[in-house]
Design a protein around this motif. Structure first.
Motif, PDB file in Angstrom:
ATOM      1  N   LEU A   1      22.352 -18.657  -2.908  1.00 44.08           N
ATOM      2  CA  LEU A   1      22.580 -17.866  -1.708  1.00 44.08           C
ATOM      3  C   LEU A   1      22.549 -18.723  -0.453  1.00 44.08           C
ATOM      4  O   LEU A   1      23.316 -18.500   0.487  1.00 44.08           O
ATOM      5  CB  LEU A   1      21.530 -16.762  -1.609  1.00 44.08           C
ATOM      6  CG  LEU A   1      21.605 -15.693  -2.708  1.00 44.08           C
ATOM      7  CD1 LEU A   1      20.454 -14.707  -2.577  1.00 44.08           C
ATOM      8  CD2 LEU A   1      22.937 -14.954  -2.654  1.00 44.08           C
ATOM      9  N   SER A   2      21.686 -19.737  -0.418  1.00 43.87           N
ATOM     10  CA  SER A   2      21.605 -20.592   0.767  1.00 43.87           C
ATOM     11  C   SER A   2      22.855 -21.438   0.919  1.00 43.87           C
ATOM     12  O   SER A   2      23.409 -21.574   2.020  1.00 43.87           O
ATOM     13  CB  SER A   2      20.359 -21.482   0.681  1.00 43.87           C
ATOM     14  OG  SER A   2      19.177 -20.697   0.629  1.00 43.87           O
ATOM     15  N   VAL A   3      23.333 -22.022  -0.193  1.00 40.56           N
ATOM     16  CA  VAL A   3      24.563 -22.815  -0.142  1.00 40.56           C
ATOM     17  C   VAL A   3      25.737 -21.933   0.272  1.00 40.56           C
ATOM     18  O   VAL A   3      26.570 -22.314   1.109  1.00 40.56           O
ATOM     19  CB  VAL A   3      24.822 -23.481  -1.503  1.00 40.56           C
ATOM     20  CG1 VAL A   3      26.204 -24.155  -1.534  1.00 40.56           C
ATOM     21  CG2 VAL A   3      23.749 -24.527  -1.789  1.00 40.56           C
ATOM     22  N   SER A   4      25.787 -20.715  -0.276  1.00 39.64           N
ATOM     23  CA  SER A   4      26.883 -19.808   0.065  1.00 39.64           C
ATOM     24  C   SER A   4      26.842 -19.415   1.532  1.00 39.64           C
ATOM     25  O   SER A   4      27.882 -19.311   2.192  1.00 39.64           O
ATOM     26  CB  SER A   4      26.803 -18.556  -0.810  1.00 39.64           C
ATOM     27  OG  SER A   4      26.880 -18.889  -2.181  1.00 39.64           O
ATOM     28  N   ALA A   5      25.645 -19.213   2.084  1.00 31.89           N
ATOM     29  CA  ALA A   5      25.522 -18.801   3.484  1.00 31.89           C
ATOM     30  C   ALA A   5      26.068 -19.860   4.421  1.00 31.89           C
ATOM     31  O   ALA A   5      26.705 -19.548   5.431  1.00 31.89           O
ATOM     32  CB  ALA A   5      24.057 -18.498   3.815  1.00 31.89           C
ATOM     33  N   LEU A   6      25.811 -21.140   4.101  1.00 26.02           N
ATOM     34  CA  LEU A   6      26.303 -22.210   4.963  1.00 26.02           C
ATOM     35  C   LEU A   6      27.788 -22.474   4.747  1.00 26.02           C
ATOM     36  O   LEU A   6      28.511 -22.808   5.690  1.00 26.02           O
ATOM     37  CB  LEU A   6      25.502 -23.491   4.712  1.00 26.02           C
ATOM     38  CG  LEU A   6      24.074 -23.509   5.246  1.00 26.02           C
ATOM     39  CD1 LEU A   6      23.413 -24.835   4.924  1.00 26.02           C
ATOM     40  CD2 LEU A   6      24.053 -23.272   6.744  1.00 26.02           C
ATOM     41  N   ALA A   7      28.248 -22.336   3.510  1.00 18.98           N
ATOM     42  CA  ALA A   7      29.634 -22.687   3.202  1.00 18.98           C
ATOM     43  C   ALA A   7      30.622 -21.590   3.583  1.00 18.98           C
ATOM     44  O   ALA A   7      31.810 -21.866   3.734  1.00 18.98           O
ATOM     45  CB  ALA A   7      29.774 -23.001   1.707  1.00 18.98           C
ATOM     46  N   ASP A   8      30.155 -20.375   3.754  1.00 19.02           N
ATOM     47  CA  ASP A   8      31.071 -19.252   3.976  1.00 19.02           C
ATOM     48  C   ASP A   8      31.939 -19.460   5.213  1.00 19.02           C
ATOM     49  O   ASP A   8      33.170 -19.383   5.148  1.00 19.02           O
ATOM     50  CB  ASP A   8      30.261 -17.967   4.103  1.00 19.02           C
ATOM     51  CG  ASP A   8      31.160 -16.734   4.189  1.00 19.02           C
ATOM     52  OD1 ASP A   8      32.289 -16.805   3.674  1.00 19.02           O
ATOM     53  OD2 ASP A   8      30.729 -15.726   4.766  1.00 19.02           O
ATOM     54  N   SER A   9      31.306 -19.729   6.370  1.00 19.09           N
ATOM     55  CA  SER A   9      32.085 -19.861   7.601  1.00 19.09           C
ATOM     56  C   SER A   9      33.000 -21.081   7.552  1.00 19.09           C
ATOM     57  O   SER A   9      34.096 -21.073   8.118  1.00 19.09           O
ATOM     58  CB  SER A   9      31.140 -19.971   8.800  1.00 19.09           C
ATOM     59  OG  SER A   9      30.290 -21.090   8.660  1.00 19.09           O
ATOM     60  N   VAL A  10      32.572 -22.128   6.857  1.00 17.97           N
ATOM     61  CA  VAL A  10      33.399 -23.331   6.768  1.00 17.97           C
ATOM     62  C   VAL A  10      34.659 -23.047   5.949  1.00 17.97           C
ATOM     63  O   VAL A  10      35.773 -23.412   6.339  1.00 17.97           O
ATOM     64  CB  VAL A  10      32.593 -24.483   6.139  1.00 17.97           C
ATOM     65  CG1 VAL A  10      33.449 -25.730   6.000  1.00 17.97           C
ATOM     66  CG2 VAL A  10      31.352 -24.771   6.977  1.00 17.97           C
ATOM     67  N   ILE A  11      34.486 -22.384   4.822  1.00 28.06           N
ATOM     68  CA  ILE A  11      35.642 -22.060   3.977  1.00 28.06           C
ATOM     69  C   ILE A  11      36.552 -21.067   4.682  1.00 28.06           C
ATOM     70  O   ILE A  11      37.781 -21.162   4.609  1.00 28.06           O
ATOM     71  CB  ILE A  11      35.153 -21.524   2.616  1.00 28.06           C
ATOM     72  CG1 ILE A  11      34.440 -22.649   1.842  1.00 28.06           C
ATOM     73  CG2 ILE A  11      36.309 -20.976   1.799  1.00 28.06           C
ATOM     74  CD1 ILE A  11      33.867 -22.211   0.517  1.00 28.06           C
ATOM     75  N   GLN A  12      35.960 -20.109   5.402  1.00 31.69           N
ATOM     76  CA  GLN A  12      36.784 -19.160   6.147  1.00 31.69           C
ATOM     77  C   GLN A  12      37.617 -19.863   7.215  1.00 31.69           C
ATOM     78  O   GLN A  12      38.702 -19.399   7.571  1.00 31.69           O
ATOM     79  CB  GLN A  12      35.887 -18.099   6.799  1.00 31.69           C
ATOM     80  CG  GLN A  12      35.236 -17.140   5.827  1.00 31.69           C
ATOM     81  CD  GLN A  12      36.252 -16.254   5.116  1.00 31.69           C
ATOM     82  OE1 GLN A  12      37.298 -15.961   5.659  1.00 31.69           O
ATOM     83  NE2 GLN A  12      35.938 -15.860   3.893  1.00 31.69           N
ATOM     84  N   ALA A  13      37.118 -20.967   7.728  1.00 33.84           N
ATOM     85  CA  ALA A  13      37.860 -21.735   8.731  1.00 33.84           C
ATOM     86  C   ALA A  13      38.973 -22.577   8.114  1.00 33.84           C
ATOM     87  O   ALA A  13      39.715 -23.251   8.838  1.00 33.84           O
ATOM     88  CB  ALA A  13      36.908 -22.623   9.518  1.00 33.84           C
ATOM     89  N   GLY A  14      39.089 -22.594   6.798  1.00 34.36           N
ATOM     90  CA  GLY A  14      40.164 -23.329   6.141  1.00 34.36           C
ATOM     91  C   GLY A  14      39.769 -24.697   5.656  1.00 34.36           C
ATOM     92  O   GLY A  14      40.620 -25.458   5.199  1.00 34.36           O
ATOM     93  N   TYR A  15      38.498 -25.035   5.739  1.00 33.12           N
ATOM     94  CA  TYR A  15      38.044 -26.336   5.269  1.00 33.12           C
ATOM     95  C   TYR A  15      37.551 -26.231   3.826  1.00 33.12           C
ATOM     96  O   TYR A  15      37.125 -25.166   3.375  1.00 33.12           O
ATOM     97  CB  TYR A  15      36.896 -26.870   6.130  1.00 33.12           C
ATOM     98  CG  TYR A  15      37.295 -27.242   7.528  1.00 33.12           C
ATOM     99  CD1 TYR A  15      37.817 -28.501   7.808  1.00 33.12           C
ATOM    100  CD2 TYR A  15      37.135 -26.342   8.568  1.00 33.12           C
ATOM    101  CE1 TYR A  15      38.172 -28.840   9.100  1.00 33.12           C
ATOM    102  CE2 TYR A  15      37.492 -26.676   9.862  1.00 33.12           C
ATOM    103  CZ  TYR A  15      38.008 -27.930  10.129  1.00 33.12           C
ATOM    104  OH  TYR A  15      38.359 -28.270  11.397  1.00 33.12           O
ATOM    105  N   GLY A  16      37.578 -27.357   3.148  1.00 33.64           N
ATOM    106  CA  GLY A  16      36.909 -27.450   1.864  1.00 33.64           C
ATOM    107  C   GLY A  16      35.515 -27.995   2.069  1.00 33.64           C
ATOM    108  O   GLY A  16      35.217 -28.656   3.062  1.00 33.64           O
TER     109      GLY A  16
END
Length: 578
Positions: free
Chosen positions: A35-50
């Motif tokens: 859940l912690s990794v997903s919380a940080l990665a969500d906005s980054v992936i939504q911005a189009g980054y890997g």
């Protein structure tokens, strides 16, 4: 350590979940990590980054000695990773396991662009480092020897160190003839078993766009920077090292090496072989379901535990509130008892200070008194009445400066001095001045206004002496009212004493009202107060005399702009008994 790039949350969560399960993390810790990794990665992936996920192992001694997490990815001067334990280890494709790797396990770097298939490594470890760590330092031209029958165990351990958890083997760095590594989750040999340490999981972004969610805190604390976040998770003892499952590297959908997709819309789910992992590998649905069920069971157990704690705390709070309420009721009862006892003591004290009621044939007398403060039964407004030997009635009204017990003492001193002088036969006109002469040496700060009245019940003759006090009011039984003005200065004033005696006549039914300025100055206008007082006395003159002072005070205090002690004394001439 291997790096893998993800462009969607489902495969990222899947990889973190398998990594935690393979490293024997507790289920609750694994769920918090996901859940912690997903919380940080969500906005980054939504911005189009890997996002790139990395994992490594550190020893507890390394973290304690360095004051923080060791970088298992530290590199030597040539750019190749070196062993943090002191042994210089080149790329994994060029070097086998050594005793000097971190936590006793081989720690090569699974790099896709490492050495060649011929075994040519790029390791820059030196000899001293190899000797210190007990590993096999590799020079620039080091090769991995072909496997011999006696080296099968070492070769197998080295191959296992290269393999990923997903089951896809990376043999790009294995020399020709080396044995094919087994599955990632296969039991590791003694050389691959690690002592208790930490699993370092790092989430990297190609641009400084990483930030914790503004509306929540991470369930598992991390060291967060603009382009990376690292979690250090304690590992159970004897946990074999397992790297992250294979992810997805840059492809035609990304822009150069930035990891960002060319399209500006939301990143679609990566396509895989059969289950949408995004890495082209097959996943066992039963295993995935089992991991999810474990996390769900732990979550439900945690919910049950929190619910039980809530019920317990609610019960304890109810008991506490009940106890507090009972204590509050007891305190209220005790306070009421204290107030009752206090009022009783005050009334007894007031009775002791006030003169007893006077009974004179042909004269009705009543008084109303209210102190300005509730902390004392009396204030500076005081009165005294007594019958002289010649049958006349003497009345003294005093208003001492101040409030409370101190002003009561001053007023008592004045009334006692006046009583003594009157009983000794001193002329009424001189008593105010003589009282000042007597009390000035004992109380230089005493200031009090005084009104003296002497009434003959038989004939209705009235004598008044005044020292700076408000004038007496007479309401005639035949109609009309008048104030009896006498000039003078009070006790403690310059040139104290009454300037003259005022002689007046009271007829049967006439009402004499003596008072203090607290009655007429409640609205800060003495003249207006005197007018209202006359109207009130005229309105209540036919009532029983015991009710008149209280009724007048009630009329005068409908609006109080200035709080002060209040005294109202009523005297009415009545028919004498035969």
């Amino acid at each position: 350590m291997r790096r893998h790039t993800f462009h969607a949350l489902p495969p990222l969560r899947h990889a973190v979940r398998r990594l935690g399960a393979a490293n024997a993390l507790p289920v609750e810790t694994r769920a918090r990590l996901v859940l912690s990794v997903s919380a940080l990665a969500d906005s980054v992936i939504q911005a189009g980054y890997g996002v790139t996920l990395e994992s490594s192992r550190t020893c507890a001694t390394d973290r304690s000695s360095s004051g923080g997490p060791s970088d298992a990815d530290s590199r030597g001067p040539g750019g190749a990773p070196g062993s943090a334990a002191g042994g210089a280890v080149g790329p994994q494709d060029a070097e086998g396991p050594g005793d000097g790797s971190r936590c006793g396990a081989s720690r090569g770097r699974a790099s896709g662009d490492g050495g060649s298939r011929e075994g040519r490594g790029a390791g820059t470890g030196n000899k001293a480092g190899a000797e210190a760590g007990g590993g096999t330092g590799a020079g620039p031209a080091a090769r991995v020897p072909r496997a011999r029958s006696g080296d099968e165990g070492a070769t197998s351990a080295a191959a296992r160190d290269v393999s990923g958890v997903s089951g896809a083997s990376d043999t790009s760095g294995v020399a020709e003839g080396a044995a094919v590594p087994p599955a990632a989750n296969a039991p590791a040999g003694p050389s691959a078993a690690a002592a208790s340490g930490f699993l370092a999981v790092t989430l990297r972004t190609p641009a400084p766009v990483l930030a914790p969610p503004a509306d929540a805190t991470l369930l598992l604390p991390a060291e967060v920077s603009p382009d990376a976040a690292t979690w250090h998770v304690p590992l159970p003892a004897g946990t074999p090292e397992v790297r992250i499952p294979s992810g997805r590297g840059p492809d035609d959908a990304t822009t150069g090496g930035s990891g960002r997709r060319r399209d500006s819309g939301p990143a679609p789910l990566p396509t895989g072989a059969s289950d949408g992992n995004g890495d082209g590998t097959a996943t066992d649905p039963a295993t995935e379901n089992r991991l999810l069920e474990e996390e769900l069971r732990v979550a439900l157990a945690r919910v049950d535990s929190l619910a039980a704690d809530q019920r317990r705390l609610t019960h304890e709070l109810a008991e506490t509130n009940s106890g507090v309420l009972a204590l509050y009721v007891q305190l209220e009862e005790r306070d009421e008892q204290l107030r009752t006892a206090h009022g009783h003591i005050l009334r007894e004290l007031e009775d002791a200070l006030r003169p007893p009621p006077i009974a004179v044939d042909g004269l009705e007398v009543a008084v109303h008194y209210a102190p300005a403060g509730t902390d004392a039964p009396t204030g500076g407004d005081f009165y005294d009445w007594f019958t002289l030997p010649d049958g006349t009635v003497h009345i003294t009204v005093v208003d001492a400066l101040g409030h409370g017990v101190r002003s009561t003492r001053s007023a008592l001193n004045v009334t006692h001095a006046v009583r003594t002088l009157a009983l000794e036969g001193h002329p009424l006109k001189s008593i105010v001045a003589r009282t000042d002469e007597i009390l000035a040496p004992f109380d230089p700060e005493l200031m009090a206004t005084v009104l003296l009245a002497r009434i003959d019940p038989a004939g209705g003759d009235l004598l008044l002496a005044n020292g700076s006090h408000p004038p007496a009011l007479v309401v005639r039984a035949t109609g009309g009212e008048e104030y009896l003005e006498v000039r003078g200065r009070g006790v403690g004033y310059p040139f104290p004493g009454s300037e003259r005696l005022l002689h007046a006549k009271l007829d049967e039914g006439d009402l004499l009202v003596l008072y203090t300025d607290g009655l007429t100055e409640s609205r800060r206008d003495p003249r207006e107060g005197e007018q209202r007082l006359a109207e009130s006395a005229r309105r209540h003159r036919d009532r029983p005399v015991q009710e008149i002072p209280g009724a007048i005070a009630e009329d005068m205090h409908t609006v109080i702009l200035h709080s002060d002690d209040t005294l109202a004394l009523a005297v009415r001439l009545s028919p004498r008994s035969r």
